[in-house]
Design a protein around this motif. Structure first.
Motif, short mmCIF file in Angstrom:
data_model
loop_
_atom_site.label_atom_id
_atom_site.label_comp_id
_atom_site.label_asym_id
_atom_site.label_seq_id
_atom_site.Cartn_x
_atom_site.Cartn_y
_atom_site.Cartn_z
N UNK A 203 0.84 -1.20 0.00
CA UNK A 203 0.00 0.00 0.00
C UNK A 203 0.87 1.25 0.00
N UNK A 204 1.89 1.26 0.84
CA UNK A 204 2.79 2.43 0.89
C UNK A 204 3.48 2.63 -0.45
N UNK A 205 3.90 1.54 -1.09
CA UNK A 205 4.55 1.65 -2.39
C UNK A 205 3.59 2.14 -3.47
N UNK A 206 2.36 1.68 -3.42
CA UNK A 206 1.35 2.12 -4.38
C UNK A 206 1.06 3.61 -4.21
N UNK A 207 0.91 4.06 -2.99
CA UNK A 207 0.68 5.48 -2.73
C UNK A 207 1.86 6.32 -3.23
N UNK A 208 3.06 5.86 -2.97
CA UNK A 208 4.24 6.60 -3.41
C UNK A 208 4.32 6.67 -4.93
N UNK B 39 0.08 -3.41 -12.37
CA UNK B 39 -0.66 -2.97 -13.55
C UNK B 39 -0.43 -1.50 -13.90
N UNK B 40 0.18 -0.75 -12.99
CA UNK B 40 0.35 0.68 -13.20
C UNK B 40 1.17 1.01 -14.45
N UNK B 41 2.26 0.31 -14.76
CA UNK B 41 3.03 0.67 -15.97
C UNK B 41 2.23 0.57 -17.26
N UNK B 42 1.22 -0.27 -17.31
CA UNK B 42 0.42 -0.40 -18.52
C UNK B 42 -0.77 0.52 -18.59
N UNK B 43 -0.98 1.35 -17.55
CA UNK B 43 -2.18 2.20 -17.51
C UNK B 43 -2.21 3.19 -18.65
N UNK B 44 -1.09 3.83 -18.94
CA UNK B 44 -1.07 4.86 -19.99
C UNK B 44 -1.50 4.28 -21.34
N UNK B 45 -1.03 3.09 -21.67
CA UNK B 45 -1.41 2.47 -22.94
C UNK B 45 -2.89 2.11 -22.95
N UNK B 46 -3.40 1.63 -21.82
CA UNK B 46 -4.83 1.30 -21.77
C UNK B 46 -5.69 2.55 -21.89
#
Length: 380
Positions: free
Chosen positions: A46-51, A252-259
């Protein structure tokens, strides 16, 4: 997509959104469940996701919480919205816009929407301000972001708090400002069908105000400050984020921009294909990229139910969001002044229809959907 006879079936919410990530999700579940820390909420993931979101947005703070709905409640509570206060919200939108206000003992005041974009009309929002108004809470809708520059100026000039319901607009940008960061705080929702949906429930508060973020962080965990356990500084809630989902979202965050780009391309193609249909009773959203989001693609149709049936007959699922304005809902009708009306919101509820826009639609499927709408609109 499944097949019925020779006709394709295109669901509105596809059942295979996370198929490509299935093995990774199963590993996360196992690793979290068998990890020595036995930390299932508010841990290192969670901390890593928030960061990661803070860095991506340039925000002072991002606070992951249990849902987009609870995120709205936490922000309003952090602003000390309560009994005797009014919050001006759109008359057209998701129930939490009003529900989060009512849950804190405050009163939602409903403003009408722009008849084309279907986001709140800043002029009507301004007309609804009274001496009791404490906050404005605009919402981005479907494909279009609310006019945040105008509303930011209005809140500043009238000395009001400004909460941005950006639950459907993560990844949207308006005038260079990411959705969620135009007001004092915004919210995201990670429920499955949102632009950054996950395999469960979740949300986040995003803000440029570090002190506001600190208060929200306390409120999501029963008013504890994260330093002294079982010391409760304020009355709070249980709105803590799941470690499995945090790890999954980081994956999944790195692929968000393409989606998001694929969604925007599909939405732009629909709008281009439907541009000449307004005189035939089918109105597409405004074109362009700035101030847009592609949560769902929603058009307006004079014969909405007939179009919905036409699409279904040809294998295309569609969806009607919000057939009733909020002040016409039984839960909120008591907050509507006698004789008050919201004509644009009423009309939108009768005409809206949303089409599939998820990123793994093929070009052929997108073309088929567009052709099916055009076939209906241009029929003699």
């Amino acid at each position: 997509m499944t097949v019925q006879g020779a006709r394709p079936r295109l669901p509105f919410f596809p059942p295979d959104l996370f198929e490509a990530d299935r093995e990774h999700l199963l590993r996360i579940v196992r690793d979290t469940g068998t990890g020595p820390a036995q930390k299932f909420i508010l841990g290192e993931h969670t901390a890593g996701f928030e960061q990661a979101l803070r860095e991506q947005l340039g925000a002072a703070d991002v606070v992951a919480c249990g849902s987009g709905t609870s995120a709205l409640t936490l922000v309003l509570a952090a602003m000390d919205v309560g009994a005797g206060d009014e919050v001006v919200v759109p008359a057209f939108g998701c129930a939490p816009l009003a529900g989060s206000v009512v849950a804190l003992g405050a009163t939602p005041v409903f403003a009408d929407i722009d008849p084309w974009t279907m986001v709140v009309d800043p002029d009507d929002m301004e007309r609804r301000i009274t001496p009791r108004t404490k906050a404005l809470m605009p919402a981005h809708m479907f494909s279009v972001m609310a006019d945040m520059p105008r509303l930011t100026a209005l809140a500043r000039d009238r000395g009001l708090r400004l909460v941005e319901d950006s639950a459907v607009a993560q990844g949207g940008v308006q005038g260079g400002v990411p959705a969620g960061l135009a007001g004092e705080a915004g919210v995201y929702s990670f429920v499955q069908v949102k632009t950054f949906g996950t395999a469960g429930e979740g949300g986040a508060v995003v803000t440029r105000d570090a002190e506001l973020g600190r208060t929200v962080r306390m409120l999501r965990n029963h008013g504890q400050d994260g330093v002294h356990r079982f010391v409760h500084h304020r009355i709070g809630w249980n709105s803590r984020f799941d470690e499995v989902l945090a790890a999954f979202q980081l994956h999944r965050l790195p692929g968000l921009a393409d989606r998001l780009e694929r969604r925007a391309m599909i939405a732009g193609h629909y709008t281009e294909r439907f541009a000449d249909l307004a005189e035939r009773g089918v109105l597409a959203p405004p074109p362009g990229r700035d101030g847009r989001c592609s949560y769902v693609y929603t058009l307006q149709c004079d014969r909405r139910d007939a179009l919905k049936a036409h699409l279904a007959e040809r294998g295309v699922d569609s969806h009607v969001y919000y057939p009733l304005p909020l002040p016409r809902q039984p839960a909120f009708s008591g907050f509507a002044a006698p004789g008050d009306t919201w004509p644009a919101a009423e009309r939108a509820g009768q005409r809206i229809l949303s089409l599939p826009v998820y990123p793994h639609l093929s070009d052929a499927q997108v073309e088929y959907i567009a052709d099916t709408v055009r076939e209906f609109a241009l029929a003699p």
